[in-house]
Design a protein around this motif. Sequence first.
Motif, mmCIF file in Angstrom:
data_model
loop_
_atom_site.group_PDB
_atom_site.id
_atom_site.type_symbol
_atom_site.label_atom_id
_atom_site.label_comp_id
_atom_site.label_asym_id
_atom_site.label_seq_id
_atom_site.Cartn_x
_atom_site.Cartn_y
_atom_site.Cartn_z
ATOM 1 N N ALA A 1 49.413 22.113 33.243
ATOM 2 C CA ALA A 1 49.550 20.871 34.011
ATOM 3 C C ALA A 1 48.442 19.875 33.702
ATOM 4 O O ALA A 1 48.622 18.659 33.880
ATOM 5 C CB ALA A 1 49.558 21.192 35.509
ATOM 6 N N GLU A 2 47.287 20.355 33.234
ATOM 7 C CA GLU A 2 46.166 19.462 32.969
ATOM 8 C C GLU A 2 46.196 18.862 31.564
ATOM 9 O O GLU A 2 45.486 17.912 31.272
ATOM 10 C CB GLU A 2 44.843 20.229 33.159
ATOM 11 C CG GLU A 2 44.641 20.801 34.539
ATOM 12 C CD GLU A 2 44.508 19.707 35.578
ATOM 13 O OE1 GLU A 2 43.949 18.635 35.237
ATOM 14 O OE2 GLU A 2 44.976 19.902 36.715
ATOM 15 N N SER A 3 46.994 19.445 30.688
ATOM 16 C CA SER A 3 47.008 19.009 29.280
ATOM 17 C C SER A 3 48.295 18.247 28.974
ATOM 18 O O SER A 3 49.381 18.667 29.383
ATOM 19 C CB SER A 3 46.891 20.222 28.359
ATOM 20 O OG SER A 3 47.118 19.843 27.014
ATOM 21 N N PRO A 4 48.195 17.136 28.254
ATOM 22 C CA PRO A 4 49.403 16.389 27.893
ATOM 23 C C PRO A 4 50.034 16.873 26.582
ATOM 24 O O PRO A 4 51.020 16.297 26.124
ATOM 25 C CB PRO A 4 48.871 14.961 27.733
ATOM 26 C CG PRO A 4 47.480 15.157 27.209
ATOM 27 C CD PRO A 4 46.960 16.428 27.834
ATOM 28 N N ILE A 5 49.491 17.914 25.966
ATOM 29 C CA ILE A 5 49.925 18.330 24.623
ATOM 30 C C ILE A 5 51.079 19.318 24.744
ATOM 31 O O ILE A 5 50.977 20.356 25.410
ATOM 32 C CB ILE A 5 48.754 18.968 23.845
ATOM 33 C CG1 ILE A 5 47.608 17.966 23.718
ATOM 34 C CG2 ILE A 5 49.204 19.441 22.473
ATOM 35 C CD1 ILE A 5 46.345 18.555 23.136
ATOM 36 N N LEU A 6 52.171 19.002 24.061
ATOM 37 C CA LEU A 6 53.319 19.905 24.002
ATOM 38 C C LEU A 6 53.220 20.850 22.807
ATOM 39 O O LEU A 6 53.536 22.020 22.911
ATOM 40 C CB LEU A 6 54.618 19.102 23.929
ATOM 41 C CG LEU A 6 54.964 18.299 25.185
ATOM 42 C CD1 LEU A 6 56.183 17.429 24.940
ATOM 43 C CD2 LEU A 6 55.220 19.241 26.352
ATOM 44 N N TRP A 7 52.854 20.329 21.678
ATOM 45 C CA TRP A 7 52.596 21.150 20.492
ATOM 46 C C TRP A 7 51.837 20.320 19.478
ATOM 47 O O TRP A 7 51.706 19.105 19.605
ATOM 48 C CB TRP A 7 53.890 21.708 19.886
ATOM 49 C CG TRP A 7 54.859 20.690 19.372
ATOM 50 C CD1 TRP A 7 54.802 20.021 18.189
ATOM 51 C CD2 TRP A 7 56.058 20.239 20.029
ATOM 52 N NE1 TRP A 7 55.869 19.176 18.060
ATOM 53 C CE2 TRP A 7 56.672 19.301 19.168
ATOM 54 C CE3 TRP A 7 56.680 20.545 21.249
ATOM 55 C CZ2 TRP A 7 57.860 18.662 19.491
ATOM 56 C CZ3 TRP A 7 57.859 19.897 21.554
ATOM 57 C CH2 TRP A 7 58.434 18.974 20.696
ATOM 58 N N LEU A 8 51.328 21.024 18.449
ATOM 59 C CA LEU A 8 50.537 20.375 17.405
ATOM 60 C C LEU A 8 51.020 20.877 16.050
ATOM 61 O O LEU A 8 51.277 22.078 15.876
ATOM 62 C CB LEU A 8 49.057 20.685 17.608
ATOM 63 C CG LEU A 8 48.043 20.032 16.643
ATOM 64 C CD1 LEU A 8 46.808 19.599 17.433
ATOM 65 C CD2 LEU A 8 47.628 21.008 15.548
ATOM 66 N N ARG A 9 51.139 19.955 15.108
ATOM 67 C CA ARG A 9 51.589 20.315 13.756
ATOM 68 C C ARG A 9 50.600 19.780 12.717
ATOM 69 O O ARG A 9 50.030 18.693 12.895
ATOM 70 C CB ARG A 9 52.973 19.734 13.472
ATOM 71 C CG ARG A 9 54.078 20.329 14.326
ATOM 72 C CD ARG A 9 55.425 19.738 13.951
ATOM 73 N NE ARG A 9 55.745 20.030 12.547
ATOM 74 C CZ ARG A 9 56.716 19.423 11.864
ATOM 75 N NH1 ARG A 9 57.443 18.490 12.466
ATOM 76 N NH2 ARG A 9 56.946 19.731 10.622
ATOM 77 N N ILE A 10 50.416 20.553 11.649
ATOM 78 C CA ILE A 10 49.508 20.190 10.570
ATOM 79 C C ILE A 10 50.334 19.925 9.315
ATOM 80 O O ILE A 10 51.192 20.735 8.938
ATOM 81 C CB ILE A 10 48.490 21.319 10.298
ATOM 82 C CG1 ILE A 10 47.710 21.649 11.574
ATOM 83 C CG2 ILE A 10 47.539 20.936 9.162
ATOM 84 C CD1 ILE A 10 46.832 20.532 12.080
ATOM 85 N N ASP A 11 50.075 18.793 8.653
ATOM 86 C CA ASP A 11 50.755 18.424 7.407
ATOM 87 C C ASP A 11 52.268 18.576 7.567
ATOM 88 O O ASP A 11 52.932 19.325 6.843
ATOM 89 C CB ASP A 11 50.237 19.285 6.243
ATOM 90 C CG ASP A 11 50.773 18.810 4.892
ATOM 91 O OD1 ASP A 11 50.991 17.593 4.728
ATOM 92 O OD2 ASP A 11 50.978 19.655 4.003
ATOM 93 N N HIS A 12 52.817 17.843 8.516
ATOM 94 C CA HIS A 12 54.223 18.008 8.869
ATOM 95 C C HIS A 12 55.167 17.615 7.746
ATOM 96 O O HIS A 12 56.287 18.113 7.658
ATOM 97 C CB HIS A 12 54.539 17.170 10.116
ATOM 98 C CG HIS A 12 54.464 15.687 9.872
ATOM 99 N ND1 HIS A 12 53.252 15.030 9.709
ATOM 100 C CD2 HIS A 12 55.437 14.746 9.742
ATOM 101 C CE1 HIS A 12 53.490 13.737 9.500
ATOM 102 N NE2 HIS A 12 54.794 13.543 9.529
ATOM 103 N N ASP A 13 54.730 16.694 6.859
ATOM 104 C CA ASP A 13 55.623 16.214 5.799
ATOM 105 C C ASP A 13 55.355 16.892 4.466
ATOM 106 O O ASP A 13 55.841 16.441 3.436
ATOM 107 C CB ASP A 13 55.473 14.694 5.646
ATOM 108 C CG ASP A 13 56.759 14.058 5.142
ATOM 109 O OD1 ASP A 13 57.792 14.742 5.132
ATOM 110 O OD2 ASP A 13 56.718 12.877 4.749
ATOM 111 N N CYS A 14 54.568 17.968 4.474
ATOM 112 C CA CYS A 14 54.276 18.741 3.268
ATOM 113 C C CYS A 14 53.711 17.857 2.164
ATOM 114 O O CYS A 14 54.222 17.817 1.033
ATOM 115 C CB CYS A 14 55.525 19.477 2.772
ATOM 116 S SG CYS A 14 56.168 20.681 3.936
ATOM 117 N N LEU A 15 52.658 17.115 2.495
ATOM 118 C CA LEU A 15 51.997 16.257 1.512
ATOM 119 C C LEU A 15 51.004 17.044 0.660
ATOM 120 O O LEU A 15 50.430 16.484 -0.275
ATOM 121 C CB LEU A 15 51.265 15.112 2.227
ATOM 122 C CG LEU A 15 52.148 14.196 3.075
ATOM 123 C CD1 LEU A 15 51.300 13.138 3.768
ATOM 124 C CD2 LEU A 15 53.233 13.540 2.234
#
Length: 1100
Positions: free
Chosen positions: A665-679
Amino acid sequence: MDGTDNGGIRVNGFAKPFPPKTRPSQDATGSASIAFSATASISGLPTAAQPPPPVIDAPERYYVPGVKEKSQFRVLSQQVEISNLSIEKRSFDVRTEIVLLPVERGILTINLHIGKCSLLPNEIPGSTNKITLNGVECEYVRRSHLEDAIQASTKTKNVLNLESKINDRLQDNDYELQITVPKELKKKIKHRKAVRLRVDTVVRNPKRGIQFVDFTGGKEENIHLYTYHTPYISGAREWTVCLDEPDQLSLWELSFELDPHLVPVTSGELTEKRQRNGKIRYKFHQTVPTNACNIGWAIGRFELQPHPESPTIYTFSLPGLDRFVNHTTMYLDKMVEFLEEKLSCRFPYPTLKVVFVDDSPEEIQVYSSLLIVPTTLLYHKKIIDVVQEARQKLIFAIAQQFFGCLISPGHWWHWWIPISIARFLTSLYVETKLGTAEARWQLKRAMDDVCDYEHQWGKIILSPDQIENKRLPLHLDPRHEYTASPVYVDAMLKKGFLMMRMLQKRIGLEPFMRVLHRVLTVGLDMSEKKVTPAAWRHLLTTTEAFFRSVSSVTGKEIPTFLDQWVRTGGHAAFSVKFDFNRKRNLVELEVKQDETVGNGRALYTGPLSVVVQEVDGAFTHMIQIDGALSHAEISCHSKGRKQKKKKVPILTGEEIEIDLTNMDAESPILWLRIDHDCLLIREVSVSQPMFHWEYMLKYERDVIAQMEALEKIQALPSAHSRSVIVDAVSNERFFYRIRSRAAFVLTSVQNRKSEAIVAGTPVLINMFRENFGSKAATNIPRSNNFVVTAQNLQQYFVMQALPQAISRLRKQSGECHEEVQSFLLDLIKFNDNTTNRYSDDFYRAALFNSLAASIFPSEHLPSRVDLPENLSNEMRVLIKEFTYALNMDTVNPSWGRVIGIAALSGIYQLQKCGYLPLDSSILWTFAHRNSCIQMRRCAITLIIDRIVNDKHARETKMEDLSELLDLVETERDPSIRIMIPKLLALTPPFETFTNTKFGVENPCNTQETAEKLWSLCTNLQIDGCLRTGFVDVFYSLYALGVPPALNGPDEAIGIHRNYVTVPNAASTLATSQWHNSGYEAARRSPPRRDFGDEMMNLMH
């Protein structure tokens, strides 16, 4: 071959250069010169009296960066005449005439390529033929440049010594034919004047490069022969004397003198057809400068069929295949139009010829204006499962006509550039026609394969030409075609595709397509300059030349990109942790990189994209990575949640209502992704709470993100995970591959979590009955009615995947769930396809595969059931079903024998699990040549699986392995030959280089095995890719040392292969069930446990 016929006087020699097909854009000078030469030849003027073709030395404007002259000569034109073909004796005569231009002064010898089965005049008893240079007889000798290297390494018998000697010989001089320049012509050579070389050879019993298909007892009209690449891009040397190098571009004339019932199909355009002495003479001209690597042909009783929609596309096939050919090639014209539109460039050749042949390598053989396609690619209009796979293979082959044939590499190690561009164009087609989800799925599979290869075998360096006279940290040096590993080459081309995609993302799609357009148009313009061979260099591409074009067209300099991804090897590996700082409302990010030496990973420095999905939307940030450990702070745009449900914008722009009750409830983060577009070419391990992964699976729309979430949930599921996976399987809006993969993950989660197994019918069985059961009685499946629309096709593929996932349900004791086998048997029993317009072969095969997967090991192992009366009723029913299906598929074959393959796999599983006596003879029955190719591949794969993975088959392993290695030398089908070392390399039977019990106690670890493998590693008669394939096997077993069975050390020094897991050989079985592949495991090799997510490490 020469003489007088009804068509006029035939004189020695050909037109110089020969007349091309007229093109409107041809310059006046070129037309006049070529017309003059043609007139001189037709009028009967002797060859020696003709004026030499005009040659203009290369001025600065024809300079191409990175193109190096390897040979002392440049080929201007080549004429090849094939006659006296005898398919019974497997032989034919070849006359070759080559116009050579010296590029150096004072040359005393001419070095050319020639295959071992191509016999020179002095090797043919009673032959009066000679090798002449401008009509003057020459002295010549066949060089055996590798035999001494083989002999020198027989005492030590280790890969390091053998390959270093072979590579040194090849780098020094890899030509097999050495011709001494006569004294009379030394002055002409000194002044760099063009000379004409004539060689008469006889090809007898070729072991490679040419495939004779003469079925024993088969129909005479099915007999044919054709060329194929060996080992990778060359192969012309096996049937003609030539400079078999990609940088030797020339004009070609090919003539065939054949019996009236035979038809030749070859690169170039037909310019003459006439009858003489009971034979028909065909003459073809290839007027686009082409190297010998891209010249191929096929001869047989082919039937010609013009494409109904395009007058420039022709198909050739054996009698009786016309319906399949018409349906398979229906969209060839649309594929050509797609590429022409994308590249803003016309198709580079006047025609495209597609010929279908038997006993072919699995891949389509691509030559200039010619595709030689295996008949296994053909399908009937009632088959819907293989359409996508077949079309992808065809458009990839057509794309290679642009990049690969017209634009060819300047050297072997630049081959990855045109092939990677062709793969990139194929990915555009996939994205356009099959959807973004399919393209992203294939992208992730390619990324995983490259990272797995580099971790196990070593780094892939795309451009190793900068590393001269320096040994690479690999067991085989990839800088020469004949020393490159087939496993390395496959991974190299995948990495090249990833690199091209990274480049496109960096500079933009439109600028990237302008670069390709520039390369093609310059090449086409220069190909019209028939009297200026130096201009043909612009049809060659190198790493330096291609990236210079990128800079000149886009104005962007990318030296860092080149240094990181092209000139050095390895991939990045990120381990990411983050914490949410409530006071400052920001994400504190820690990115760690693996610095371990020798694991295929490289230290990356540069920008890295991070996507933070918050309750108010998705926000993309770029952080800087400057070392092995980096920290970053990312500001959040949202506050903690205030309500339980909310419409949240995701990265695609779509707004989705998300249930927020499970998040912090205290965090606004749903998920985190790294290099999502495979750069980047990378592995990523993100440590975040399980509810983040569950949200990502449920609400993210990117296939790659959903795959990553499924991997994490499968590894460490939470109590809530089961319901999330069930929702993913049942959600019809999800991509069918994600739904299928989720079904397997659900099975894995239920098998591992005892609390998840509740009394009653498993949820997947209920789900199948709800979706595909009859309305009157859901336990009986409804009649098949497949509809070819996007949504219905996805449901059809899910219908195939669900039973296979259900079959893997197990109790805590390891036995199959009670209801599973009866459920699967009912599906087989009540399957009704009478009113369906499409075939259900693949669906039935999926059911039999499911039945095979449901078999669990007997409690009596290693003892086996010897008598039928000792079997349980359930197992008797399974044996009856598999035997009946196998016999019926023999009488009435399914497409590609997919049902027979599934039934044979089921019988093998019954043997492996102890319900049938151990007997490899049934597998060898289907592995021999009298079976169809698909059944043979299946049987050989199962035999290798028995050798590698069946720990209770000790008494048969050695015999099976010995017979398998003998088969390689006697087998005629190139696809069977190459699959044996590939599978043995990917799934080695044992290892000894670390002195593990796994290797010491293995019954295959004998002196006989080591000696046989060494003889294959040093056998120069077999295909080059076969030899290096067995070097891969030898290295996998013994590393760089001498085998312990041959009195070698217990532990080998130097580099060795890093085993992640020994995969199941049967899992690599290509049953043509393209839509059902890769769901049981997220990756062919599971992610490493030695680095990354701490939660993963807690499990082991």
